[in-house]
Design a protein around this motif. Structure first.
Motif, PDB file in Angstrom:
ATOM      1  N   PRO A  37       0.823  -1.217   0.000  1.00 42.31           N
ATOM      2  CA  PRO A  37       0.000   0.000   0.000  1.00 42.31           C
ATOM      3  C   PRO A  37       0.857   1.266   0.000  1.00 42.31           C
ATOM      4  O   PRO A  37       1.940   1.286   0.572  1.00 42.31           O
ATOM      5  CB  PRO A  37      -0.789  -0.106   1.304  1.00 42.31           C
ATOM      6  CG  PRO A  37      -0.790  -1.556   1.631  1.00 42.31           C
ATOM      7  CD  PRO A  37       0.501  -2.101   1.126  1.00 42.31           C
ATOM      8  N   VAL A  38       0.353   2.313  -0.675  1.00 41.25           N
ATOM      9  CA  VAL A  38       1.109   3.556  -0.816  1.00 41.25           C
ATOM     10  C   VAL A  38       0.632   4.583   0.208  1.00 41.25           C
ATOM     11  O   VAL A  38      -0.567   4.824   0.331  1.00 41.25           O
ATOM     12  CB  VAL A  38       0.953   4.125  -2.246  1.00 41.25           C
ATOM     13  CG1 VAL A  38       1.736   5.422  -2.395  1.00 41.25           C
ATOM     14  CG2 VAL A  38       1.417   3.114  -3.276  1.00 41.25           C
ATOM     15  N   CYS A  39       1.578   5.178   0.939  1.00 36.27           N
ATOM     16  CA  CYS A  39       1.271   6.231   1.894  1.00 36.27           C
ATOM     17  C   CYS A  39       2.097   7.457   1.542  1.00 36.27           C
ATOM     18  O   CYS A  39       3.176   7.348   0.969  1.00 36.27           O
ATOM     19  CB  CYS A  39       1.605   5.787   3.316  1.00 36.27           C
ATOM     20  SG  CYS A  39       0.547   4.458   3.882  1.00 36.27           S
ATOM     21  N   ARG A  40       1.572   8.618   1.898  1.00 35.70           N
ATOM     22  CA  ARG A  40       2.277   9.863   1.577  1.00 35.70           C
ATOM     23  C   ARG A  40       2.385  10.728   2.824  1.00 35.70           C
ATOM     24  O   ARG A  40       1.443  10.790   3.622  1.00 35.70           O
ATOM     25  CB  ARG A  40       1.482  10.588   0.492  1.00 35.70           C
ATOM     26  CG  ARG A  40       2.180  11.806  -0.016  1.00 35.70           C
ATOM     27  CD  ARG A  40       1.393  12.448  -1.132  1.00 35.70           C
ATOM     28  NE  ARG A  40       2.269  13.391  -1.799  1.00 35.70           N
ATOM     29  CZ  ARG A  40       2.320  13.558  -3.090  1.00 35.70           C
ATOM     30  NH1 ARG A  40       1.542  12.868  -3.873  1.00 35.70           N
ATOM     31  NH2 ARG A  40       3.133  14.432  -3.614  1.00 35.70           N
ATOM     32  N   ILE A  41       3.517  11.396   2.943  1.00 40.90           N
ATOM     33  CA  ILE A  41       3.704  12.325   4.063  1.00 40.90           C
ATOM     34  C   ILE A  41       3.205  13.691   3.594  1.00 40.90           C
ATOM     35  O   ILE A  41       3.719  14.237   2.614  1.00 40.90           O
ATOM     36  CB  ILE A  41       5.191  12.389   4.471  1.00 40.90           C
ATOM     37  CG1 ILE A  41       5.632  11.024   4.999  1.00 40.90           C
ATOM     38  CG2 ILE A  41       5.405  13.472   5.518  1.00 40.90           C
ATOM     39  CD1 ILE A  41       7.109  10.918   5.307  1.00 40.90           C
ATOM     40  N   MET A  42       2.121  14.194   4.237  1.00 38.51           N
ATOM     41  CA  MET A  42       1.534  15.480   3.831  1.00 38.51           C
ATOM     42  C   MET A  42       0.726  16.073   4.971  1.00 38.51           C
ATOM     43  O   MET A  42       0.468  15.409   5.968  1.00 38.51           O
ATOM     44  CB  MET A  42       0.644  15.278   2.606  1.00 38.51           C
ATOM     45  CG  MET A  42      -0.574  14.418   2.864  1.00 38.51           C
ATOM     46  SD  MET A  42      -1.719  14.395   1.501  1.00 38.51           S
ATOM     47  CE  MET A  42      -1.229  12.934   0.642  1.00 38.51           C
TER      48      MET A  42
END
Length: 175
Positions: free
Chosen positions: A61-66
């Motif tokens: 799964p793809v996670c993003r820091i934002m």
């Protein structure tokens, strides 16, 4: 008895990400690689941002820091813009009698054309009074003439038919 709010309504961010390994993208869009959620969360906290699940269908799964608040605001803004640009097609009606004069008929045709160009459907109705109902053949001819005159912008969705003391026909804009 304490009621707990179901977690499926809440966004999958920070501690709610429950995968053994995730692919992490930083706030600038650069790949940070595959890591454990705990390490990714520590990186996000160092930058004072959130770790947000972007795609749970990918492997891993793809996670993003934002900044989640800013992300949510942008999404809502896009949704509002999309709703604003949407056009709902209404049904507009042009009414007349079968004994209509030529100029009045042209006014009705122009009205119908304006409605059709705006993306609306048009219901052309001819009303009968008293014994006029005996001349439904003349009314049908008039509706067919109208369909022919609007041939460039409209197509007949429903052929002329009688409903009580009226005869009606539906036209929809050409795609």
């Amino acid at each position: 008895m304490a009621l707990t709010k179901p977690s499926r309504d809440l966004p999958t961010i920070n501690e709610r990400i429950r995968f053994p390994k995730i692919r992490v993208i930083d706030s600038d869009g650069g790949q940070l690689g595959i890591m454990v959620p705990r390490d990714a969360l520590r990186l996000a906290e160092e930058k004072e941002l959130d770790l947000v699940l972007v795609s749970d269908k990918a492997d891993p799964p793809v996670c993003r820091i934002m900044d989640y608040g800013k992300f949510k605001f942008e999404q809502e803004k896009k949704a509002r813009e999309a709703r604003k640009k949407q056009h709902t097609s209404d049904v507009k009606e042009v009414k007349m009698r079968y004994k209509i004069e030529d100029h009045d008929y042209q006014v009705r045709v122009n009205q119908a054309e304006k409605f059709l160009k705006a993306g609306d459907k048009v219901k052309a109705t001819i009303m009968f009074r008293g014994r006029e109902i005996q001349h439904s053949d003349l009314a049908e001819e008039l509706l067919k003439r109208m369909a022919k005159d609007l041939d460039g912008v409209a197509e007949v969705q429903q052929a002329p038919k009688r409903e009580g003391r009226n005869m009606m026909m539906m036209l929809s804009p050409k795609r």
